[in-house]
Write a protein that holds these residues in place. Structure first.
Motif, PDB file in Angstrom:
ATOM      1  N   PRO A   1     -13.306  14.205 -12.828  1.00 56.41           N
ATOM      2  CA  PRO A   1     -13.350  12.835 -12.300  1.00 56.41           C
ATOM      3  C   PRO A   1     -13.950  11.890 -13.294  1.00 56.41           C
TER       4      PRO A   1
ATOM      5  N   GLU B   1      -4.866   5.174  -8.129  1.00 51.97           N
ATOM      6  CA  GLU B   1      -4.460   4.127  -7.345  1.00 51.97           C
ATOM      7  C   GLU B   1      -4.512   2.815  -8.127  1.00 51.97           C
ATOM      8  N   SER B   2      -5.509   2.696  -9.029  1.00 45.04           N
ATOM      9  CA  SER B   2      -5.497   1.441  -9.706  1.00 45.04           C
ATOM     10  C   SER B   2      -4.328   1.475 -10.878  1.00 45.04           C
TER      11      SER B   2
ATOM     12  N   ALA C   1       0.789   6.891  -6.724  1.00 48.86           N
ATOM     13  CA  ALA C   1      -0.227   7.159  -7.039  1.00 48.86           C
ATOM     14  C   ALA C   1      -0.313   8.960  -7.038  1.00 48.86           C
ATOM     15  N   SER C   2       0.435   9.254  -5.922  1.00 48.74           N
ATOM     16  CA  SER C   2       0.626  10.718  -5.611  1.00 48.74           C
ATOM     17  C   SER C   2       1.566  11.392  -6.626  1.00 48.74           C
TER      18      SER C   2
ATOM     19  N   LYS D   1     -12.965   8.835 -15.408  1.00 48.78           N
ATOM     20  CA  LYS D   1     -13.478   7.613 -15.422  1.00 48.78           C
ATOM     21  C   LYS D   1     -13.675   7.075 -16.703  1.00 48.78           C
TER      22      LYS D   1
ATOM     23  N   ASP E   1      -9.936   0.225 -11.375  1.00 48.53           N
ATOM     24  CA  ASP E   1     -10.994   0.920 -10.619  1.00 48.53           C
ATOM     25  C   ASP E   1     -11.434   2.212 -10.967  1.00 48.53           C
TER      26      ASP E   1
ATOM     27  N   SER F   1       0.822  -1.174   0.125  1.00 54.35           N
ATOM     28  CA  SER F   1      -0.071  -0.017  -0.005  1.00 54.35           C
ATOM     29  C   SER F   1       0.839   1.151   0.006  1.00 54.35           C
TER      30      SER F   1
ATOM     31  N   LYS G   1      -0.799  11.847  -9.722  1.00 51.19           N
ATOM     32  CA  LYS G   1      -1.394  13.044  -9.383  1.00 51.19           C
ATOM     33  C   LYS G   1      -0.985  14.237  -9.843  1.00 51.19           C
TER      34      LYS G   1
ATOM     35  N   ASP H   1     -13.569   4.452  -9.935  1.00 46.60           N
ATOM     36  CA  ASP H   1     -13.565   5.125  -8.874  1.00 46.60           C
ATOM     37  C   ASP H   1     -12.326   5.526  -7.920  1.00 46.60           C
ATOM     38  N   ARG H   2     -11.351   4.800  -8.141  1.00 47.69           N
ATOM     39  CA  ARG H   2      -9.984   4.888  -7.747  1.00 47.69           C
ATOM     40  C   ARG H   2      -8.923   4.832  -8.886  1.00 47.69           C
TER      41      ARG H   2
END
Lengths: 426, 405
Positions: free
Chosen positions: A207, A329-330, A187-188, A211, A323, A180, A191, A325-326
């Protein structure tokens, strides 16, 4: 001699005295599309669609129809498409230059600028292509360090030459997607990369934008999985001669509608080709990439010797669905889960899985001279696969620089390898 | 070797003592922890009760290492694996592997598969120094501590604070030696100082202090044979064997600052109290929160944060993200040390340093600093072609009486 095929026409135009200007003229792409529509040399609809996709994306990158950014292989292009930008892969452009016979010119230009001949020829040719004015100057450079150190270092130099911003994603090799802390770290950075893309495109990525591209990426993955499932069949419905081309989409396609369309069409193409007798005697798994300069290796292997490349390491779908929604991260998890990065055991497990899944008789690892990632583990793979009883051949050479590859020697070694497979079979 | 005789005061006088000291100080094999990359947080290893020692590799069994790692991979990495095959690390507590580049990643895989030397931890050093990188670096230092604890060590606030202070004392001592290299003529021979630097990376704290005291004694200083007419160079690049330094000495070139992975970069200091250090000056302004004395540090996490911050905020090596800072640093070094040029020594197939060449060359030439790239197979031997190149470079860059940059 007058050019006969679509490929010959492209080659004649680009390598001619006005090639650089043609690349930046919109009319060139209109002509290319016209010729493509009339071309009869495509035996698969998906190949035609992919060529169309490449023409469209090149037009955007070269003519400024849409702002372009350079991306290294394996950088998540979903972010680029979400920002309304066009990704451009200099590594793919090197392969194209090699296939057109122009790589040596680019390599020489890079040599003159102190790029060592021991560096990866994909990156040297890209550096030379930029110096010679054949590659489009991007608005930003986006790179990731996973698998390859050369790409980010090339981009650092190129960003300095072009004067455009650079973002490099640092991906920890020891961690997998279950780590994690590593996921958060990557992921950061994604971004921040996205923030740079927003700045370049002067567009806020919502978003919903993310998506949408993640959904397209998942859709593409869905058809890729189907393609790979079909490739398990005997005889192989899609062999290396064709299948290597689609690796282009794994570099530039994720997140685009075009890549979805190509893979969807590829599923149909393969379904039509199933059970077509083609003299398949051996099924091979090909590791890394193939030589892109004009050569007969794959043709000889598949057509003359009956040894088909049933699967390529780089066409494997190794990641889980993203994902929506994420998304960041994915995408980070996808980057961290690449089997070619990190401890060699990951790659070994992935290869053994592919050998079983695609009913492979032998594995060929094409050792690109400047690639530390692939050739660096070549001998460790040999030992590990030997323990599993899997025949394995390292074919040393170069994907871009034809002067660094002896075709005759390679053919001799391949024939020896196939004899060994034959003895095993008997 | 002619130069070693010529400039023998320092080297010939000190080296036997250095060897003796290093030999004497090697504790129980089981207390040794090997390391490869200069970003390894050595203070944590010391704090855990182990002695870190730099693995430089050996060419003796490099051919055997070549069975597992191909010839187009970094020869230093192959030499390290080859040294493990010699059995020199049998019985040590283990090694700390750092994934600094593709080649080191391959070494990590080969090390685990083909040697019986335990791996205490595999650490990934972030390539940047911002807050995200800092958070990840902290996790890596903690992971290293866990590995050391599994190997029987214990890290406490006191032990880590002591280790950090000792480390700073050693770095400050190294800086004192370097300060004398700014003089014209340079105080020490480049080969001698680099060998001392290498020895420091294998010595325990007490022995390191003793090593640093040796050249301070006037009987070993070299003020008689140097005339100020020797050309002065900054040596930068990846790892290098002492053979290149010997060769440079033999052609009469003074390496006044060895900034390579093998020497200077491992002994860098950004200590606030080193007022004369360009590295100190550069980083002090950029990262004022770093406090080398760690006064007030009462919790282990504070010290770990300090260490992580220090390692990430040093002058970066070629693998790290910002290239400009490193290149500016080299330019400032050349000026501060009155060097006539910069020699870049890059081990073959070293991607970070090979890709750096176009930028570095351009920046140095813009400043009017002559530049020479030497690509080598790690163990540099004095062969004719290299000798000729060095001599030609010296002739091109230097005339007696010509002023420095």
């Amino acid at each position: 001699m007058a050019p006969r095929t679509f490929g010959d026409l492209i080659k004649t135009g680009l390598m001619g005295p006005v090639g650089k200007r043609l690349l930046r003229a919109r009319a060139s792409y209109a002509v290319a599309r016209y010729l493509l529509n009339r071309a009869s040399g495509f035996d698969m609809e998906s190949a035609k669609l992919m060529t169309r996709f490449a023409i469209d994306e090149s037009e955007k990158a070269y003519t400024g129809k849409r702002l372009g950014v350079w991306t290294t292989a394996f950088f998540p292009t979903e972010l680029v498409y979400a920002a309304g930008l066009t990704p451009f892969s200099p590594e793919v452009s090197s392969a194209v230059a090699a296939s057109l016979g122009a790589a040596s010119k680019f390599l020489s230009a890079a040599d003159a600028q102190w790029y060592s001949t021991d560096l990866c020829s994909f990156h040297r040719a890209a550096a030379g292509g930029l110096i010679e004015g054949f590659l489009p100057k991007p608005r930003a450079f986006l790179a990731s360090h996973h698998l390859c150190d050369g790409g980010p270092f090339l981009f650092r130099n190129a960003a300095n030459v072009v004067g455009a911003p650079l973002y490099v994603v640092d991906v920890p090799p020891t961690a997998g997607p279950s780590d994690s802390e590593a996921v958060i770290y990557v992921a950061s950075q994604l971004k921040e990369a996205l923030a740079l893309l927003e700045h370049v495109s002067n567009k806020r990525v919502t978003p919903e934008d993310l998506k949408a591209t993640v959904r397209l990426s998942n859709e593409c993955r869905h058809f890729m999985v189907q393609v790979n499932e079909l490739r398990r069949r005997r005889p192989s419905p899609l062999t290396g001669v064709h299948a290597f081309s689609y690796i282009y989409l794994t570099f530039c396609g994720p997140g685009s509608k075009g890549a979805v369309d190509v893979y969807k069409a590829l599923v149909r193409d393969i379904e039509h080709r199933i059970a077509v007798p083609d003299g398949e005697r051996y099924r091979l798994l090909w590791l890394h990439l193939r030589p892109y300069f004009p050569n007969t290796i794959l043709h000889h292997l598949e057509k003359d010797l009956g040894a088909v490349v049933a699967f390529e390491e780089l066409n494997e779908v190794y990641w889980e669905p993203l994902d929506e929604d994420r998304p960041l991260e994915s995408l980070a998890a996808k980057m961290l889960s690449h089997p070619g990065y990190g401890p060699v055991e990951r790659r070994i497990r992935a290869i053994i899985r592919m050998v079983e899944r695609y009913h492979i008789d032998g594995v060929i690892n094409f050792g690109n001279w400047g690639c530390r990632q692939s050739t660096g583990s070549a001998y460790m793979l040999k030992e590990a696969l030997r323990e599993e009883g899997i025949p394995y051949l390292v074919l040393d050479g170069d994907c871009i620089n034809g002067d660094n590859f002896s075709e005759g020697q390679a053919l001799t070694r391949i024939e020896g390898f196939l004899e060994m497979l034959s003895e095993r079979a008997s | 070797m002619a130069t070693l005789r010529k400039y023998g005061n320092f080297f010939n006088g000190v080296w036997p003592l250095v060897k003796d000291l290093v030999k004497e100080e090697i504790p129980l094999q089981s207390k040794l922890v090997g390391w490869f990359c200069t970003y390894t947080p050595l203070e944590v290893i010391v704090a855990a009760g182990f002695q870190p020692f730099r693995i430089f590799g050996s060419s003796e069994r490099i051919a055997e290492a070549g069975v597992y790692l191909p010839p187009n991979l970094c020869p230093y990495v192959r030499a390290c694996l080859g040294e493990a095959f010699l059995g020199r690390f049998d019985g040590i507590a283990g090694v700390v592997l750092v994934h600094s580049c593709n080649a080191m990643g391959q070494l990590a895989s080969a090390w685990r598969r083909y040697t019986n030397v335990p791996v205490i931890a595999e650490v990934h050093i972030p390539r940047d120094s911002d807050s995200k990188a800092m958070v990840y670096m902290l996790s890596q230092v903690r992971s290293l501590i866990r590995g050391l604890e599994r190997a029987g060590g214990t890290v406490t606030v006191d032990s880590l604070l002591t280790a950090i202070r000792t480390s700073w004392a050693i770095r400050a001592g190294w800086n004192d030696l370097l300060a004398k290299q700014r003089r014209v003529p340079a105080f020490y021979s480049g080969a001698g100082l680099s060998r001392l630097g290498r020895s420091l990376q294998r010595a325990g704290p007490d022995q390191a202090k003793a090593l640093l005291d040796l050249p301070r004694q006037t009987e070993y200083s070299d003020t008689t044979t140097r005339t100020g007419n020797n050309p002065r160079f900054i040596l930068t690049g990846s790892v290098v064997s002492p053979g290149l330094l010997d060769l440079l000495d033999s052609v009469g070139a003074d390496v006044v600052y060895d900034e390579t992975c093998s020497c200077g970069r491992a002994l860098f200091s950004v200590c606030k109290d080193v007022k004369h250090g360009v590295e100190g000056a550069l980083l002090e302004s950029a990262f004022p929160r770093i406090d080398p004395n760690c006064e007030g540090a009462s919790e282990l996490d504070t010290l770990i944060e300090y260490l992580a911050s220090w390692y990430l905020n040093r002058i970066p090596c070629a693998r790290m993200k910002p290239a400009g800072q490193r290149i500016r640093y080299l330019v400032s070094l050349a000026k501060e040390y009155s060097a006539q040029g910069v020699i870049s020594s890059v081990v073959k197939f070293c991607d970070p340093y090979l890709y750096e060449q176009p930028l570095l060359r351009q920046a140095l030439l813009k400043e009017g600093i002559p530049y020479l790239l030497i690509e080598h197979e790690y163990e540099v031997v004095p062969e004719g072609r290299l000798l000729t190149r060095l001599e030609a470079f010296i002739e091109k860059t230097w005339r007696p009486g010509r002023s420095a940059i």
